[in-house]
Write an enzyme that holds these catalytic residues in place. Structure first.
Site, PDB file in Angstrom:
ATOM      1  N   GLU A 113       3.232 -11.072   6.142  1.00 54.20           N
ATOM      2  CA  GLU A 113       4.775 -10.844   6.388  1.00 54.20           C
ATOM      3  C   GLU A 113       5.373 -12.138   6.761  1.00 54.20           C
ATOM      4  O   GLU A 113       4.887 -12.943   7.282  1.00 54.20           O
ATOM      5  CB  GLU A 113       5.144  -9.918   7.720  1.00 54.20           C
ATOM      6  CG  GLU A 113       6.488 -10.036   8.302  1.00 54.20           C
ATOM      7  CD  GLU A 113       6.680 -10.765   9.332  1.00 54.20           C
ATOM      8  OE1 GLU A 113       7.518 -11.377   9.543  1.00 54.20           O
ATOM      9  OE2 GLU A 113       5.679 -10.724  10.279  1.00 54.20           O
ATOM     10  N   ASP A 148      -0.811   8.460   8.723  1.00 49.23           N
ATOM     11  CA  ASP A 148      -0.739   7.047   9.594  1.00 49.23           C
ATOM     12  C   ASP A 148      -2.008   6.356   9.036  1.00 49.23           C
ATOM     13  O   ASP A 148      -3.069   6.820   8.996  1.00 49.23           O
ATOM     14  CB  ASP A 148      -0.584   7.002  11.079  1.00 49.23           C
ATOM     15  CG  ASP A 148      -0.918   6.132  11.791  1.00 49.23           C
ATOM     16  OD1 ASP A 148       0.163   5.196  12.065  1.00 49.23           O
ATOM     17  OD2 ASP A 148      -1.785   5.678  12.152  1.00 49.23           O
ATOM     18  N   GLU A 205      -0.447   5.634  -0.742  1.00 49.50           N
ATOM     19  CA  GLU A 205      -0.858   6.502   0.394  1.00 49.50           C
ATOM     20  C   GLU A 205      -0.364   7.592   0.985  1.00 49.50           C
ATOM     21  O   GLU A 205       0.126   8.009   1.984  1.00 49.50           O
ATOM     22  CB  GLU A 205      -0.934   5.258   1.601  1.00 49.50           C
ATOM     23  CG  GLU A 205      -1.604   3.957   1.301  1.00 49.50           C
ATOM     24  CD  GLU A 205      -1.474   2.840   2.407  1.00 49.50           C
ATOM     25  OE1 GLU A 205      -1.036   3.301   3.549  1.00 49.50           O
ATOM     26  OE2 GLU A 205      -1.905   1.892   1.972  1.00 49.50           O
ATOM     27  N   HIS A 241      11.532  -3.451   6.940  1.00 50.17           N
ATOM     28  CA  HIS A 241      12.152  -2.696   7.931  1.00 50.17           C
ATOM     29  C   HIS A 241      13.529  -2.481   7.762  1.00 50.17           C
ATOM     30  O   HIS A 241      14.058  -1.737   8.490  1.00 50.17           O
ATOM     31  CB  HIS A 241      11.724  -3.274   9.338  1.00 50.17           C
ATOM     32  CG  HIS A 241      10.351  -3.068   9.592  1.00 50.17           C
ATOM     33  ND1 HIS A 241       9.600  -4.232  10.156  1.00 50.17           N
ATOM     34  CD2 HIS A 241       9.621  -2.178   9.743  1.00 50.17           C
ATOM     35  CE1 HIS A 241       8.360  -3.530  10.395  1.00 50.17           C
ATOM     36  NE2 HIS A 241       8.139  -2.603  10.161  1.00 50.17           N
ATOM     37  N   CYS A 265       5.527  -5.998   3.957  1.00 57.73           N
ATOM     38  CA  CYS A 265       4.587  -4.810   4.547  1.00 57.73           C
ATOM     39  C   CYS A 265       4.765  -3.487   3.795  1.00 57.73           C
ATOM     40  O   CYS A 265       5.388  -3.670   2.571  1.00 57.73           O
ATOM     41  CB  CYS A 265       4.882  -4.591   5.965  1.00 57.73           C
ATOM     42  SG  CYS A 265       3.881  -3.468   6.706  1.00 57.73           S
ATOM     43  N   GLY A 284       0.756  -1.321  -0.036  1.00 61.76           N
ATOM     44  CA  GLY A 284      -0.094   0.061   0.076  1.00 61.76           C
ATOM     45  C   GLY A 284       0.797   1.246   0.078  1.00 61.76           C
ATOM     46  O   GLY A 284       0.744   2.061  -0.911  1.00 61.76           O
ATOM     47  N   SER A 285       1.618   1.356   1.022  1.00 56.49           N
ATOM     48  CA  SER A 285       2.178   2.755   0.992  1.00 56.49           C
ATOM     49  C   SER A 285       3.489   2.833   0.261  1.00 56.49           C
ATOM     50  O   SER A 285       4.405   1.658   0.447  1.00 56.49           O
ATOM     51  CB  SER A 285       2.593   2.965   2.422  1.00 56.49           C
ATOM     52  OG  SER A 285       3.285   2.067   3.088  1.00 56.49           O
ATOM     53  N   CYS A 341       0.880  -8.511   9.512  1.00 55.22           N
ATOM     54  CA  CYS A 341       2.470  -8.728   9.594  1.00 55.22           C
ATOM     55  C   CYS A 341       2.967  -8.494  11.131  1.00 55.22           C
ATOM     56  O   CYS A 341       2.013  -8.081  11.989  1.00 55.22           O
ATOM     57  CB  CYS A 341       2.744  -7.218   8.931  1.00 55.22           C
ATOM     58  SG  CYS A 341       2.171  -5.879   9.416  1.00 55.22           S
ATOM     59  N   HIS A 349      -4.498  -7.677   4.793  1.00 56.14           N
ATOM     60  CA  HIS A 349      -2.816  -7.801   5.002  1.00 56.14           C
ATOM     61  C   HIS A 349      -2.713  -8.010   6.425  1.00 56.14           C
ATOM     62  O   HIS A 349      -3.124  -7.343   7.500  1.00 56.14           O
ATOM     63  CB  HIS A 349      -2.382  -6.743   4.456  1.00 56.14           C
ATOM     64  CG  HIS A 349      -0.643  -6.404   4.934  1.00 56.14           C
ATOM     65  ND1 HIS A 349       0.310  -7.142   4.625  1.00 56.14           N
ATOM     66  CD2 HIS A 349      -0.349  -5.528   5.882  1.00 56.14           C
ATOM     67  CE1 HIS A 349       1.307  -6.511   5.223  1.00 56.14           C
ATOM     68  NE2 HIS A 349       1.009  -5.829   6.057  1.00 56.14           N
TER      69      HIS A 349
HETATM   70  N1  GLN Z   1      -1.167  -0.399   3.915  1.00 58.95           N
HETATM   71  C1  GLN Z   1      -0.353  -0.261   4.760  1.00 58.95           C
HETATM   72  C2  GLN Z   1       0.687   0.457   4.198  1.00 58.95           C
HETATM   73  O1  GLN Z   1       1.200  -0.312   3.294  1.00 58.95           O
HETATM   74  C3  GLN Z   1      -0.177  -1.507   5.721  1.00 58.95           C
HETATM   75  C4  GLN Z   1       0.752  -0.917   6.765  1.00 58.95           C
HETATM   76  C5  GLN Z   1       0.733  -2.302   8.171  1.00 58.95           C
HETATM   77  O2  GLN Z   1       0.586  -3.541   7.816  1.00 58.95           O
HETATM   78  N2  GLN Z   1       1.338  -1.775   9.264  1.00 58.95           N
HETATM   79  O3  GLN Z   1       1.618   0.916   4.958  1.00 58.95           O
HETATM   80 ZN    ZN Z   2       2.246  -4.612   7.565  1.00 61.48          ZN
END
Ligand code: GLN
Ligand code: ZN
Length: 764
Positions: free
Chosen positions: A675, A499, A494, A704, A736, A442-443, A653, A651
Site C-alpha cells: 500500500e 475473511d 477470493e 478504501h 490492497c 486478490g479479492s 498494507c 503483500h
Molecule cells: N489478498 C487479500 C485481499 O485481496 C489481502 C487483503 C489484505 O491485505 N488485508 O483481500
Molecule cells: Zn492489503
C-alpha cells in the site's frame, strides 16, 4: 466494596447493528436520525450491561460512529482544510464521515485521512493531520452529550477522552516533515480544558484520559509535556477526579512522570505489563493515588485466572493501599468479541476456556466482589478453577506429530534454492510478462449475491454443490473481467472467502471460530478472528480446488492466494499457554504444504499475504529484533518449498513499513505489493537509503475510498516511485484487495490502472 472499572467497551453491537446502520446511512437508506437512534440504543445497552455486572466506573464516550481518534479530531476541530469545514460550526456528520472514508459528491471530491493501526492491535484509527498551521477549537461536544445521555438513563459514567499526548503523538504531519507536534500542546490544551470544564460542571466524578503512548519509548521532552498537560488539566478539574489510563504494556521510563502527575488515579496494564508490577513493588504510588489495576486481559479471549488475580490484587492493596485499588481490565475490551453466551456451536470444553467482553466485565465484577467477600462468589471461583485445569490437561492442546515436525525443521527449510537473481530469470522465462506487469491484490468486490449464497449454505438452503456452482460462476466472471481489462497476472477474486484469516482458520486443526465474534477493524469493517486453542495442522488442501479451477479458465498466469503464517497468528486470538513463535511455526508448516500443493497443481505465481507482519512488533523498539528473528523465518518456512521458477509474492498494507524495510527484504519474496497511495507515498522514503533488490508494486490507488482516481494520478504515483525504485522491478497494482468496493468503482479504477501501465510502457 472495592471499586471496579472497565477501560472501554465494544461499540459495534452484538448483532453488528452499528455496521448496518452506518452503511445504510452512507447508502442513503436510513436517515441521520435513524442512525443516531441506533447509536443511542447501542450505548444504552453497553452501559446497562456494565451496570448490571456491578461495575462502579463505567466508561462513556467509548462509543464511536467510526473511530475514537477521529472523534477527538472532531472534538478539537482539527479538520484538514480540504473538507471545507466552516470555521464556526460544529463538525457535522457528513464531514466526519468524509474524513474517515473520503467523499465524492456534487460539491466535494476528497480523499480520506490516513488510517493506520492502533498500536499493536488490528484496529485502525484515523490519523490526525497536524502541522504548524493547525489550530484547535471545541467543535464537538460528544463526550458531554454521551455523559448526559447516560445520566438521563440513570447511569453514572466516566467520560473517556483520548489524552492530549497520545492525540498529538499518534498524529502525522504529512506537509511538515520533522514537525514537532508537541509544540501544538499549548494551543490544544485549552480545548481539553474547555471539555473538562463542561464535564466537571455537569457533575462527572471521574474523567479518564487514555495515554497508551506511555507504553512506547518516550523521550524526556515528551514526559515533560505529559506533566505540563496534566498539571494544566488538573488545575481545571475542580472536584472531578482524573484517571490517566495506560494500556498495551509496560510504562517503563514513563513510570515516574506518570506516577507523579497531579491526578487522582493512574491505570496500568498488569496483564502484559510484568515490569509495571516490578515498579509498583519497588516504588509504590505517591500521594495516595488510585491504581486502576488492569488484571483482566482486555484483548484476548481466555478466561482470567481469578485466584491469581486475587492474589495480585491483594499484593497491590499492600503496595498502594487496599482502598486505592480499582479492579480493571488491561485495556479496552473493544478488541475482544462481545458475548460468549450466543456461541452455541462452540465445543463445550473449548468454550469453558473463553471469556469475551461481557464475560471480562463479569470477571472484573467478580474480582471486586471477592475482595470484599470470597464466599459470595465461591461458585464462580470454583468454576473458574475447574475450567483452567481442563485447559491445562486437555489432550486437545497437544498434537505429538505436529510438535515433532516443527522440531525436525532444519536451516534449509527456511531458504529458497536459488538467490533472487537466479529466481528472477527463471520466472521471467516462464511467465513472459510485459514491463510494469499489472495485477491486483486478490479479492474482488464481495457482492450481495455472494453473501446471500454463503448465508444460504449455512442455513442449508443451498447444497454444497449449488454453492460451489455460485463460486465457480463468480470466479469465471472475475477472470473474464480481468482478461477484458487486460490485467497480466490474474486472481480468482477470493469469492469463497468470508475473511482472509477466518477462511484458513476454518480449515486448520487447532483452530476454532465463533458465529458472532466480530471485532472492529476500521470504520464499518469488522473481522471475526479465529481462536487458536491447540496445535495447528492442515488436514487437507485449502485453496487448490479454486485456484486450479480459475487457472483452467485462462492462459494468463493465475495467482494462488494464501494468508501468511504471521498474519494468521496476528489476526487470531492465540493461545497464551506456549510461546507465539511456536504456534507460528506450526502455522507456517501448514501454509508450506499448501504452497507446495499449489505448485504441483500447476500454479506458477503464489501470493502469501503478510499485511500483519508489522503489527506483531513489540511496542518498544528494544524488543523488535526478538520478534523479527522468528516472524521473518516463519514466512520463509512457508514460502521455501517451491522451485526457483515459481514466483512468490507477498503483500502488505496500512502500517509504517519504513522502519522494518530490511526485515521485509529478508522475507525474500520475489514480488511484494504494498500500500502506498492511502498513506500518500510515505513508503517511498524507505527506498531512498535502502536499495530494494526484489520486485515491488507500490499501490497506485486507495481502495478504501469509493473515489476513482484518473489514470494520470496513478501514473504520477508510479513516476514518483521510480525516482527511488528500479523501473525494471516495478509492478502496477492497487493498494490492497477490492472486496470492500463495488464493481461500479472497481471497473473504472482498474481501467485507469491498466492505462497508466500502458502509458509507462510506451514511454519506456
Ligand atoms: N489478498 C487479500 C485481499 O485481496 C489481502 C487483503 C489484505 O491485505 N488485508 O483481500
Ligand atoms: Zn492489503
Amino acid at each position: 466494596m472495592a471499586l471496579s472499572h472497565v477501560v472501554g467497551y465494544p461499540r459495534i453491537g452484538t448483532r453488528r447493528e452499528l455496521k448496518r446502520a452506518t452503511e445504510a446511512y452512507w447508502d442513503g437508506k436510513v436517515s441521520r436520525e435513524e442512525l443516531l437512534e441506533t447509536a443511542r440504543t447501542l450505548r444504552l445497552e453497553a452501559w446497562t450491561r456494565m451496570r448490571d455486572a456491578g461495575i462502579a466506573l463505567i466508561p462513556s464516550n467509548t462509543f464511536s460512529l467510526y473511530d475514537q481518534v477521529l472523534d477527538t479530531t472532531a472534538m478539537v476541530g482539527a479538520v484538514p482544510a480540504r473538507y471545507r469545514q466552516p470555521l464556526e460550526a460544529d463538525v457535522d456528520l457528513d464531514t466526519y464521515f468524509a474524513m474517515g472514508r473520503g467523499a465524492q459528491t456534487d460539491g466535494l471530491d476528497v480523499t480520506a485521512m490516513e488510517m493506520t493501526k492502533w498500536f499493536d492491535t488490528n484496529y485502525h484509527y484515523i490519523v490526525p493531520e497536524l502541522g504548524p498551521e493547525s489550530t484547535f477549537r471545541l467543535a464537538s461536544r460528544k463526550p458531554l452529550d454521551e455523559y448526559l445521555e447516560a445520566r438521563a438513563a440513570g447511569i453514572e459514567t466516566v467520560p473517556v477522552l483520548v489524552g492530549p499526548l497520545t492525540y498529538l503523538l499518534q498524529g502525522k504531519s504529512p506537509d511538515a516533515e520533522g514537525f514537532d507536534r508537541l509544540s501544538l500542546l499549548p494551543s490544544l490544551l485549552p480545548v481539553y480544558v474547555e471539555m473538562l470544564g463542561l464535564l466537571r460542571d455537569a457533575g462527572a466524578a471521574w474523567v479518564q484520559f487514555d495515554e497508551p503512548v506511555l507504553v512506547e519509548d518516550r523521550t524526556p521532552a515528551e514526559l515533560e509535556a505529559l506533566t505540563r498537560a496534566y498539571t494544566t488539566l488538573a488545575g481545571a478539574a475542580g472536584s472531578t477526579k482524573l484517571l490517566v489510563e495506560t494500556y498495551f504494556g509496560d510504562v517503563d521510563e514513563s513510570f515516574f512522570a506518570l506516577a507523579n502527575l497531579p491526578v487522582a488515579g493512574i491505570g496500568l496494564d498488569l496483564h502484559r505489563g510484568q515490569r509495571n508490577l516490578e515498579q509498583l513493588r519497588k516504588h509504590g504510588l505517591p500521594g495516595g493515588k488510585f491504581l486502576a489495576a488492569g488484571v483482566v486481559d482486555g484483548r484476548n479471549v481466555w478466561i482470567n485466572n481469578l485466584e491469581a488475580s486475587l492474589k495480585l490484587l491483594g499484593e497491590l492493596g499492600e503496595l498502594v493501599g487496599p482502598d486505592r485499588v480499582i479492579v480493571s481490565t488491561s485495556c479496552s475490551t473493544m478488541h475482544a468479541p462481545i458475548e460468549l453466551e450466543r456461541e452455541n456451536r462452540l465445543d463445550a470444553e473449548v468454550r469453558s476456556w473463553l471469556a469475551f467482553a461481557n464475560q471480562k466485565v463479569d470477571e472484573v465484577g467478580t474480582l471486586a466482589q471477592a475482595l470484599e467477600d470470597r464466599n459470595a462468589v465461591a461458585d464462580a471461583l470454583a468454576a473458574n478453577a475447574a475450567a483452567l485445569e481442563s485447559r491445562r490437561t486437555s489432550p486437545r492442546t497437544n498434537n505429538a506429530e505436529v510438535r515433532a515436525r516443527v522440531a525436525a525443521t532444519t536451516e534449509a527449510d527456511y531458504r529458497r534454492h536459488g538467490n533472487v537473481i537466479e529466481r528472477r530469470s527463471a520466472q521471467r522465462a516462464r511467465l513472459g510478462l510485459p514491463a510494469f506487469p499489472t495485477t491486483t491484490i486478490g479479492s474482488f468486490p464481495q457482492t450481495s449475491e455472494l453473501r446471500e449464497a454463503r448465508a444460504a449454505l449455512a442455513d442449508k438452503e443451498l447444497t454444497e454443490e449449488q454453492y460451489e456452482r455460485v463460486i465457480e460462476e463468480e470466479i469465471e466472471r472475475v477472470v473474464r473481467l480481468q482478461e477484458q481489462l487486460d490485467i497480466d497476472v490474474l486472481v480468482h477474486g477470493e469469492p469463497e472467502r468470508n475473511d482472509m484469516v477466518e477462511y484458513f482458520g476454518e480449515r486448520l486443526a487447532g483452530f476454532t471460530f465463533t458465529r458472532f465474534g466480530w471485532v472492529q477493524s476500521y470504520g464499518s469493517r469488522y473481522v471475526k478472528p479465529p481462536i487458536v486453542f491447540g496445535d495447528v495442522a492442515r488436514p487437507e488442501a485449502m485453496t487448490v480446488r479454486w485456484s486450479t479451477y480459475a487457472q483452467s479458465l485462462t492462459a494468463r498466469p493465475m495467482k494462488g492466494m494464501l494468508t501468511g503464517p504471521v498474519t494468521i497468528l496476528n489476526w487470531s486470538f492465540v493461545r497464551d499457554d506456549q510461546p507465539r513463535a511456536e504456534t507460528c511455526r506450526q502455522i507456517a508448516l501448514a501454509i508450506r504444504d499448501e504452497v507446495v500443493d499449489l505448485e504441483a497443481a500447476g500454479i506458477k505465481v503464489i501470493q502469501i499475504d503478510e499485511p500483519a507482519l508489522r503489527e506483531g512488533l513489540p511496542l518498544r523498539q528494544s524488543d523488535w529484533t526478538g520478534y523479527l528473528a522468528w516472524a521473518v523465518p516463519c514466512f520463509r518456512l512457508s514460502a521455501s518449498g517451491v522451485r526457483d521458477d515459481t514466483q512468490i509474492h507477498t503483500h502488505m498494507c496500512y502500517a509504517d513499513f519504513n522502519d522494518i524495510i530490511e526485515a521485509i527484504s529478508d522475507l525474500d519474496a520475489d514480488v511484494i505489493s504494498i500500500e502506498n497511495s492511502r498513506s500518500d507515498a510515505e513508503l517511498l522514503e524507505a527506498f531512498r537509503d535502502f536499495k530494494y533488490d526484489k520486485e515491488i508494486g507500490p499501490g497506485v490507488y486507495d481502495i478504501h475510498s469509493p473515489r476513482v482516481p484518473p489514470s494520470e494520478e496513478m501514473g504520477g504515483r508510479l513516476r514518483e516511485a521510480m525516482k527511488v525504485l528500479d523501473p525494471d522491478l516495478v509492478w502496477v497494482n492497487p493498494d490492497c484487495g477490492l472486496k470492500t468496493r463495488r464493481y461500479e468503482e472497481t471497473v473504472p479504477a482498474l481501467e485507469h490502472m491498466v492505462a497508466a501501465a500502458r502509458e509507462l510502457r510506451a514511454a519506456l
